[in-house]
Design a protein around this motif. Structure first.
Motif, PDB file in Angstrom:
ATOM      1  N   PHE A   1       0.836  -1.201   0.000  1.00  0.00           N
ATOM      2  CA  PHE A   1       0.000   0.000   0.000  1.00  0.00           C
ATOM      3  C   PHE A   1       0.872   1.252   0.000  1.00  0.00           C
ATOM      4  O   PHE A   1       0.652   2.187  -0.790  1.00  0.00           O
ATOM      5  CB  PHE A   1      -0.916  -0.018   1.224  1.00  0.00           C
ATOM      6  CG  PHE A   1      -1.789   1.208   1.372  1.00  0.00           C
ATOM      7  CD1 PHE A   1      -3.090   1.192   0.894  1.00  0.00           C
ATOM      8  CD2 PHE A   1      -1.324   2.356   2.000  1.00  0.00           C
ATOM      9  CE1 PHE A   1      -3.906   2.314   1.029  1.00  0.00           C
ATOM     10  CE2 PHE A   1      -2.126   3.479   2.140  1.00  0.00           C
ATOM     11  CZ  PHE A   1      -3.425   3.456   1.647  1.00  0.00           C
TER      12      PHE A   1
ATOM     13  N   ALA B   1      -3.365   2.862  -4.264  1.00  0.00           N
ATOM     14  CA  ALA B   1      -2.621   2.251  -3.162  1.00  0.00           C
ATOM     15  C   ALA B   1      -3.325   1.005  -2.642  1.00  0.00           C
ATOM     16  O   ALA B   1      -2.672  -0.005  -2.324  1.00  0.00           O
ATOM     17  CB  ALA B   1      -2.434   3.271  -2.036  1.00  0.00           C
ATOM     18  N   ILE B   2      -4.658   1.044  -2.551  1.00  0.00           N
ATOM     19  CA  ILE B   2      -5.400  -0.126  -2.085  1.00  0.00           C
ATOM     20  C   ILE B   2      -5.246  -1.283  -3.080  1.00  0.00           C
ATOM     21  O   ILE B   2      -5.063  -2.444  -2.684  1.00  0.00           O
ATOM     22  CB  ILE B   2      -6.881   0.220  -1.877  1.00  0.00           C
ATOM     23  CG1 ILE B   2      -7.034   1.105  -0.636  1.00  0.00           C
ATOM     24  CG2 ILE B   2      -7.731  -1.041  -1.735  1.00  0.00           C
ATOM     25  CD1 ILE B   2      -8.443   1.605  -0.401  1.00  0.00           C
TER      26      ILE B   2
ATOM     27  N   GLY C   1      -1.955  -2.738  -2.474  1.00  0.00           N
ATOM     28  CA  GLY C   1      -1.985  -3.512  -1.240  1.00  0.00           C
ATOM     29  C   GLY C   1      -2.594  -4.887  -1.438  1.00  0.00           C
ATOM     30  O   GLY C   1      -2.131  -5.880  -0.859  1.00  0.00           O
TER      31      GLY C   1
END
Length: 305
Positions: free
Chosen positions: A87, A209-210, A213
């Motif tokens: 992330f 970012a998610i 991740g």
């Protein structure tokens, strides 16, 4: 060979397909968020998967060499750390590179491809060129035998459970959280979302970012069934894009269905022919279906501005 033996072999082969399905699904979920929801072609997605895999390896080394009492419980904590590190890397990549390339898909493809090559070199410099494997905790070893002659690996069951948990979490977040509401509003009409007070730039960064991740979690799950090297993630990037495009670029349901179909087709075909021939059959089937239905299995009807 008896009918019972054939049935057991078929079931175990199908379960092997479910293990591949779980990894493809975890990778595809991240890509479905990044590519399907944002239109960014992230060729470095596999390297974010590798970040997660190496995170598990580092935690394993910590448990083996310095903190032996940590060994039975390190794996779930390492999965959380894998998500956090991937992330953070995705957040930095979006801020430094991706945010300048929105609505330029070819540029994002080339830029993220260069990013993937750079990340692979970093992995080689830090961890070496050879593949490594973590020491799995005892509760992930062995197999479950529901009937004589049928052995199902426990690590495969764990990977499947993790994939189900992540899929439910993504669907819940996308349709029952403020972040999901902002993402869906941005996808439907970016200009109207901005007018409504949604910070679409922040939403883009958080979404990217998610998605990275999730790739980190896929890498963590991958270590339970395979070894990790600097190029491990790149081996799955093509299959991951196939999962997303075959299912429908903006459809999470399509991602689940296509990951299951591709994994099972690949696994069952490998039982009757060589691995390369099975892959050719799988790719030809996908190409034929996409020729008949270019929008994928589950097309998402959204307005884009």
């Amino acid at each position: 060979m008896s009918a019972s033996d054939i049935l057991n072999i078929t079931l175990m082969q199908g379960f092997a397909g479910l293990s591949l399905f779980s990894v493809l699904l975890l990778m595809g979920l991240g890509l479905a968020v990044i590519f399907g929801q944002m239109g960014v072609i992230n060729m470095a997605h596999g390297e974010f998967m590798t970040i997660g895999a190496y995170t598990i390896y580092m935690f394993s080394q910590l448990a083996d060499n310095y903190w032996h009492g940590f060994a039975p419980v390190y794996f779930p904590l390492a999965i959380c750390a894998a998500f956090a590190l991937a992330f953070a890397a995705g957040w930095v990549a979006e801020w430094a590179l991706i945010r300048h390339l929105y609505r330029r898909p070819l540029d994002t493809l080339l830029a993220t491809w260069g990013l993937s090559l750079g990340m692979q070199q970093v992995f080689r410099s830090v961890f070496g060129p050879k593949e490594v494997s973590p020491t799995l905790p005892d509760w992930l070893m062995g197999s479950w035998s529901p009937k004589p002659g049928l052995d199902i690996p426990i690590n495969g069951l764990f990977v499947m459970s993790l994939a189900v948990l992540m899929t439910g979490g993504v669907l819940l977040a996308l349709y029952r959280s403020r972040w999901g509401l902002r993402v869906r509003a941005t996808v439907a009409n970016r200009q109207m979302a901005n007018a409504a007070g949604i910070d679409t730039r922040k939403t883009d960064r958080l979404t990217f970012a998610i998605g990275c991740g999730m790739a980190g979690v896929a890498g963590a799950a991958f270590t339970a069934i395979g070894s990790t090297g600097p190029t491990s993630g790149s081996l799955y990037i093509v299959d991951s894009f196939l999962v997303v495009t075959f299912g429908g670029a903006a459809s999470l349901l399509g991602t689940v269905a296509s990951a299951f179909g591709i994994a099972q087709m690949q696994s069952i075909s490998e039982f009757f022919m060589t691995g390369s021939s099975a892959r050719v059959v799988t790719l030809l089937t996908i190409v034929i279906v996409l020729m008949l239905r270019p929008q994928g299995l589950f097309a998402s009807k959204v307005r884009r501005a």
